[in-house]
Design a protein around this motif. Sequence first.
Motif, short mmCIF file in Angstrom:
data_model
loop_
_atom_site.label_atom_id
_atom_site.label_comp_id
_atom_site.label_asym_id
_atom_site.label_seq_id
_atom_site.Cartn_x
_atom_site.Cartn_y
_atom_site.Cartn_z
N LEU A 1 0.81 -1.22 0.00
CA LEU A 1 0.00 0.00 0.00
C LEU A 1 0.85 1.27 0.00
O LEU A 1 0.36 2.33 -0.41
N VAL A 2 2.09 1.18 0.44
CA VAL A 2 2.97 2.35 0.35
C VAL A 2 3.91 2.23 -0.85
O VAL A 2 4.78 3.08 -1.06
N GLY A 3 3.74 1.16 -1.64
CA GLY A 3 4.53 1.02 -2.86
C GLY A 3 5.98 0.69 -2.63
O GLY A 3 6.85 1.09 -3.41
N VAL A 4 6.25 -0.05 -1.56
CA VAL A 4 7.63 -0.43 -1.21
C VAL A 4 7.74 -1.95 -1.26
O VAL A 4 6.82 -2.66 -0.88
N SER A 5 8.87 -2.44 -1.72
CA SER A 5 9.04 -3.88 -1.90
C SER A 5 9.12 -4.61 -0.56
O SER A 5 9.52 -4.04 0.45
N ALA A 6 8.70 -5.88 -0.59
CA ALA A 6 8.76 -6.75 0.59
C ALA A 6 9.78 -7.85 0.31
O ALA A 6 9.44 -8.91 -0.22
N PRO A 7 11.04 -7.62 0.63
CA PRO A 7 12.10 -8.57 0.25
C PRO A 7 12.01 -9.89 1.00
O PRO A 7 11.64 -9.92 2.17
#
Length: 550
Positions: free
Chosen positions: A541-547
């Motif tokens: 939802l914040v447009g950040v990757s989940a590595p």
Amino acid sequence: MTPADLGTLIKNTAEAVLNEQGLDTSVLPDTVVVERPRNPEHGDYATNLALQIAKKVGKNPRELAELLVAQLRHNDAIAEAEIAGPGFVNLRLGAAAQGGIVAKVLAEGTAYGHNSDYAGKRVNLEFVSANPTGPVHLGGTRWAAVGDSLGRILQASGAQVTREYYFNDHGKQIDRFANSLVAAAKGEPTPEDGYAGEYINDIAAKVVEKQPDVLSMPPDVMQETFRAEGVEMMFAHIKETLHEFGTDFDVFFHENSLFESGAVDRAVAMLKENGNLYEKDGAWWLKATDFGDDKDRVVIKSDGDAAYIAGDIAYVVDKIERGHDLCIYMLGADHHGYIARLKASAAALGYDPNMVEVMIGQMVNLVRDGQAVRMSKRAGTVITLDDLVELIGIDAARYALIRSSVDSSLDIDMELWASQSNDNPVFYVQYGHARLSSIARKAAELGVLAEGADLSLLTHEREGDLVRTLGEFPEVVKSAADLREPHRIARYAEDLAGTFHRFYDNCQILPKAGETAEPIHAARLALAMATRQTLANALYLVGVSAPERM
């Protein structure tokens, strides 16, 4: 049982109590608010419903709370119900009810946290809209991150969102841009009111490369060539930069089209016809003060040319005629006057002014060693999106820009956001997801399965903290959508990561070497996997990757 589910249970119980007492049930709020007490010893959740409605039904708040508590204690989901102070009700959930939150997350997967509050609503979200006269600066970069995140959050709440970029290709700034390109191509100094920076020289050189004879053209033709080619090249760079930043648009709307299509003339005609445009001193004025603005506005100047607001008015008409129910404008710190101006324009046109909403974003500074960094290598004047990404990376840039309210100015510490340490909020959250992914891989190696786990075994204090934090996510998403505050998602992600790390430090999730897997291991693995899913949903939802690994 999530806080929303508990609120529904409390409301239904209160309705039964009021009916039993012959009291008015219409005093009950649509939504009963439940909150986590500051002191965990007071319970898992608390509600002030008895205090909220007691006076309206002629009851003592504590007496009403006692009736409510007596009923709630009969519910299997409630382990404890107690009265505090003048009429607060503190509650502890049963282990099975808490386990239900974990089961809900795992069942809903990527949809966990979504809701249908905006179902059927068409939202036009206009943001960035930087002039095609230079790279996107830090203020525009903030909107690129926040706007994209808000679009995701509204979509998660059921809205049909159109992300729109207003391409300002009509006006004097484009002439100044063209003049600057011509001067650069000729090797002359930048005009006094022109644009400077390496990018101007680069574009000018590209125009000459594409049109080798451009400098020998008649002055007006040369000017138009540099204008048309330069704007196209600059805008292509802006689009590419935004795309690489993870921000894409559904519509690129050209301001000039409002004038070429006759949309401005039609909007002016609408206002003349309904009497909200009047003539004075040879100009045509909008009766803006009749609709909440601080002064009336010139729409058509005395020389017959349209004032800048004419395009804004036509743009309001265009957005609403395209079927949008809500038009959100995300503007810079120097645009406060646009709030009343745009709402007045909508009202004067006969629309509900609440269909227009204006968000104002404050300034952003890049800081090194406590000092603001002012100059850009390419733009020559202000720090740009490209500069920020080069210095700290896309994920850190997006997260840094989103995690604070846009109402406040923002300082981005370069060293902090470039570091790989727990002091860096995005690293802290992403590390939590990577650690959870590592647990999933280890569980697969050991053959420990979360499916079918007895979730009622999750009775440890740290397990309860984590379960309740997971349960808050749907309400956080709702609040972020309603208040247009994506930073709530980022702050929640940090809270969830911190709560998980504390759980990890206190609860053995998987069996140690040589140990046999026990039911508690499966239950804790299920809790861990629910945490991983929720953390991934928040990061999306914040447009950040989940590595998966770090």
